[in-house]
Design a protein around this motif. Structure first.
Motif, PDB file in Angstrom:
ATOM      1  N   MET A 180      25.577  24.827 -22.036  1.00  0.00           N
ATOM      2  CA  MET A 180      26.740  25.611 -21.690  1.00  0.00           C
ATOM      3  C   MET A 180      26.905  25.558 -20.175  1.00  0.00           C
ATOM      4  O   MET A 180      26.171  26.213 -19.461  1.00  0.00           O
ATOM      5  N   GLN A 181      27.821  24.729 -19.728  1.00  0.00           N
ATOM      6  CA  GLN A 181      28.053  24.598 -18.300  1.00  0.00           C
ATOM      7  C   GLN A 181      29.526  24.802 -17.995  1.00  0.00           C
ATOM      8  O   GLN A 181      30.389  24.610 -18.844  1.00  0.00           O
ATOM      9  N   LYS A 182      29.770  25.164 -16.761  1.00  0.00           N
ATOM     10  CA  LYS A 182      31.127  25.391 -16.312  1.00  0.00           C
ATOM     11  C   LYS A 182      31.189  24.996 -14.848  1.00  0.00           C
ATOM     12  O   LYS A 182      30.225  25.161 -14.103  1.00  0.00           O
ATOM     13  N   GLU A 183      32.333  24.467 -14.447  1.00  0.00           N
ATOM     14  CA  GLU A 183      32.490  24.062 -13.054  1.00  0.00           C
ATOM     15  C   GLU A 183      33.133  25.184 -12.257  1.00  0.00           C
ATOM     16  O   GLU A 183      34.093  25.820 -12.685  1.00  0.00           O
ATOM     17  N   CYS A 184      32.592  25.411 -11.062  1.00  0.00           N
ATOM     18  CA  CYS A 184      33.124  26.417 -10.149  1.00  0.00           C
ATOM     19  C   CYS A 184      34.361  25.862  -9.446  1.00  0.00           C
ATOM     20  O   CYS A 184      34.549  24.647  -9.355  1.00  0.00           O
ATOM     21  N   LYS A 186      31.087  22.778  -7.612  1.00  0.00           N
ATOM     22  CA  LYS A 186      29.686  22.779  -8.050  1.00  0.00           C
ATOM     23  C   LYS A 186      29.595  23.324  -9.476  1.00  0.00           C
ATOM     24  O   LYS A 186      30.519  23.938  -9.990  1.00  0.00           O
ATOM     25  N   THR A 187      28.448  23.090 -10.099  1.00  0.00           N
ATOM     26  CA  THR A 187      28.224  23.581 -11.455  1.00  0.00           C
ATOM     27  C   THR A 187      27.708  25.015 -11.407  1.00  0.00           C
ATOM     28  O   THR A 187      26.789  25.323 -10.642  1.00  0.00           O
ATOM     29  N   SER A 197      25.670  28.140 -12.892  1.00  0.00           N
ATOM     30  CA  SER A 197      24.494  28.306 -13.743  1.00  0.00           C
ATOM     31  C   SER A 197      24.550  29.688 -14.390  1.00  0.00           C
ATOM     32  O   SER A 197      25.172  30.616 -13.866  1.00  0.00           O
ATOM     33  N   ILE A 198      23.891  29.798 -15.537  1.00  0.00           N
ATOM     34  CA  ILE A 198      23.847  31.086 -16.234  1.00  0.00           C
ATOM     35  C   ILE A 198      22.613  31.843 -15.762  1.00  0.00           C
ATOM     36  O   ILE A 198      21.515  31.305 -15.748  1.00  0.00           O
ATOM     37  N   PHE A 215      27.896  33.655 -15.213  1.00  0.00           N
ATOM     38  CA  PHE A 215      27.991  32.344 -14.578  1.00  0.00           C
ATOM     39  C   PHE A 215      27.939  32.602 -13.084  1.00  0.00           C
ATOM     40  O   PHE A 215      28.684  33.441 -12.565  1.00  0.00           O
ATOM     41  N   CYS A 237      27.511  30.741  -9.041  1.00  0.00           N
ATOM     42  CA  CYS A 237      27.503  29.548  -8.190  1.00  0.00           C
ATOM     43  C   CYS A 237      26.600  29.802  -6.988  1.00  0.00           C
ATOM     44  O   CYS A 237      26.825  30.750  -6.230  1.00  0.00           O
TER      45      CYS A 237
END
Length: 134
Positions: free
Chosen positions: A1-5, A9-10, A12-13, A32, A34
């Motif tokens: 489960m990732q999401k871009e800021c 940048k990626t 993190s949870i 989430f 950054c």
């Protein structure tokens, strides 16, 4: 489960603390985050439970902290899977152990005819099935 800021940048949870009304700390909320620009947001999968929790808090609530991992199964799984003694166990096994634990609790609640406990346990099992199908 990732999401871009939005900075590129990626995210993190992390399990973080959310402050409510400057006096109540809601601990272990999946966020989430950054590390580059320090942007953070509550995971969409837990946002509804967090909102419901906040709406239920009585203004005269005397405790100063609530553990979100005791309310939300996703937060619970993140919390448990980060414990040092369990870090080597695959998440699938941790999920299966939790399902078995909740099924045992459900049987006990049903045998005691505790409708509130049954409903709460069924809600937790539903949260887990939604996670599995994620």
């Amino acid at each position: 489960m990732q999401k871009e800021c939005k900075c590129g940048k990626t995210l993190s949870i992390q399990l973080r603390t959310v402050k409510y009304s400057k006096k109540i700390h809601i601990r272990n909320v999946p966020i989430f985050s950054c590390e580059n620009c320090e942007e953070s947001e509550v995971l969409l999968d837990v946002k509804e439970d967090l909102t419901q929790l906040i709406q239920k808090i009585d203004p005269s609530y005397s405790k100063n902290q609530i553990f979100f991992n005791e309310i939300n199964e996703f937060a619970h799984l993140l919390y448990v899977s980060s414990e040092k003694e369990l870090i080597h166990i695959p998440i699938e096994d941790i999920i299966q152990l939790r399902i078995n634990e909740l099924l045992d609790i459900l049987l006990l609640a049903q045998s005691l005819h505790d409708t509130k406990w049954v409903n709460e346990t069924e809600k937790r099992l539903l949260q887990l099935t939604e996670l599995i199908h994620f």
